[in-house]
Write an enzyme that holds these catalytic residues in place. Structure first.
Site, PDB file in Angstrom:
ATOM      1  N   HIS A  62       3.346  -1.870   1.540  1.00  8.56           N
ATOM      2  CA  HIS A  62       4.344  -2.479   0.923  1.00  8.56           C
ATOM      3  C   HIS A  62       4.815  -3.392  -0.575  1.00  8.56           C
ATOM      4  CE1 HIS A  62       1.027  -4.266   2.001  1.00  8.56           C
ATOM      5  NE2 HIS A  62       1.193  -5.609   1.442  1.00  8.56           N
ATOM      6  N   GLY A  63       5.736  -3.918  -0.033  1.00  5.47           N
ATOM      7  CA  GLY A  63       6.479  -4.143  -1.544  1.00  5.47           C
ATOM      8  C   GLY A  63       5.406  -5.073  -1.901  1.00  5.47           C
TER       9      GLY A  63
END
Length: 145
Positions: A62-63
């Site tokens: 995920h970011g």
């Protein structure tokens, strides 16, 4: 569960390394309209800062926190990699679940995905699934609880 659909699940994926796996999951999130293209690099940045390998063959890229503005809607992208890919854990990751989440849903989704995948039978079913619908059903039943 509207954050995951059968077209966001890819089976028997071959990847060259964990970065290839992250990019593929990221492109699926971009193609589905969940994130901007730049989000993919933030997923790589996150991986370089702290591995997203969760154990038991699961990685949840995920970011970074700075990437929140690049998220258009909450969604998941799932890659089944039967051969596995090294994410730096004790064993190869055979399931990659890319996440983009808005409105503080991030931790709830991470927790739900981790709970579904912490069940050995569910993970084995996901690893050996022959259709995207099989994987979708496992996530839907596990994330409703």
């Amino acid at each position: 569960m509207s954050i995951l659909s059968a077209d966001q699940i890819r089976l028997n994926v071959n990847v060259s390394d964990k970065y290839d796996a992250i990019r593929q999951a990221g492109h699926m999130l971009v193609d589905a309209g969940h994130v901007d293209q730049d989000y993919i690099e933030k997923m790589i940045e996150r991986e370089n800062a702290l591995s997203t390998y969760m154990g038991s063959g699961l990685a949840i890229p995920h970011g970074t926190n700075e990437a929140k503005g690049m998220i258009k809607s909450t969604g998941l992208a799932v890659l089944q990699i039967p051969e596995g890919v090294d994410f730096g854990g004790d064993e190869p990751a055979v399931l990659i679940v890319g996440i983009a989440a808005q409105n503080g849903e991030h931790m709830d989704i991470l927790t739900s995905v981790a709970m579904v995948c912490s069940d050995e039978d569910s993970m084995e079913s996901i690893r050996t699934a022959k259709t995207a619908e099989e994987i979708l059903a496992i996530f839907e039943s596990g994330m409703e609880e």
